[in-house]
Design a protein around this motif. Structure first.
Motif: not given
Length: 253
Positions: A18, A46, A50, A70, A72-77
């Protein structure tokens, strides 16, 4: 003054469980960056940027390296971005580690990092080693699959790896090793709050600096979303503007 910049992704790779490493190209940012600073990165969809610490800089190549997990959705994107795409960033932001104040008597420096708090210590340690300091690094991870940058740290530091589950290196917490490392003159630490509390308590007699990981709002000190109590007063310090690096005795954890 914090500048808004575009940074081109030169490379992107998964380096541990991750954990993503990105090398970003922007000559102005690379020339201005110092150890301990961060980039405040916009992620489409978002509202909040970040904050991601600078893990390394190549001033000749004009590149800046960041690492992030990774979670959450922000770091995933953000992790889905590929080479040649551009990131919208503010930075380099914040006040970093005071390497210029390390006196000639500070021959041996101890770095203590945990998880994603480790990346800023890499650029710091390399900088200190180039200044002629002896560097020792104690780095803590969840497990073997989460370990990254071990060989990179070994290039300039005596390096100890600790894992929570004992699957690699030493078993336990970073604080378990502090009594066993070579005597040192100053320490720098970054990681989760419980780790910072344990480290600063155990090393209260030592000169030290800590870097705080924190979700931020504006990132420029205007919104008071990331504050921490100031020691000896009823006031607060803004992590994004006054930090993220503080003297260990300067704030209340």
């Amino acid at each position: 003054m914090i500048n808004k910049e575009k940074m081109c992704i030169q490379s992107r790779q998964l380096i541990a469980a991750d954990t993503i490493e990105m090398v970003l190209k922007n000559r102005r940012v690379s020339q201005a960056a110092s150890p301990g600073q961060f980039l405040h990165i916009s992620v489409p969809g978002h509202t909040l940027r970040r904050p991601i610490s600078i893990a390394d800089v190549d001033k000749d190549a004009g590149t800046t390296t960041i690492l992030f997990k990774i979670n959450g959705s922000g770091t995933e994107r953000l992790a889905a971005y590929t080479e040649e795409m551009h990131l919208d960033i503010l930075g380099p932001s914040g006040n970093g580690f005071p390497t210029a104040t390390a006196s000639m008597e500070d021959h041996t420096i101890l770095l203590i990092g945990g998880g994603i708090g480790i990346p800023p210590l890499h650029y710091l340690g390399r900088t200190l080693a180039e200044q002629g300091k002896k560097v020792i690094a104690v780095l803590g991870f969840q497990s073997k699959s989460h370990v990254f940058y071990e060989k990179k740290f070994q290039q300039f530091a005596e390096t100890f790896i600790v894992t929570d589950d004992g699957s690699y290196g030493n078993s336990g917490l970073v604080t378990d090793l502090l009594d066993d490392v070579t005597p040192f003159d100053r320490y720098y630490t970054c990681g989760p709050m419980p780790m910072l509390q344990a480290v600063t308590s155990k090393l209260a007699h030592k000169d030290g600096y800590l870097s705080l990981e924190e979700r931020m709002g504006c990132g420029i000190g205007a919104c008071f979303a990331c504050v921490i109590p100031e020691a000896g007063t009823s006031g607060y310090r803004k992590i994004c503007k006054d930090g993220p690096v503080f003297q260990a005795e300067e704030v209340v954890l």
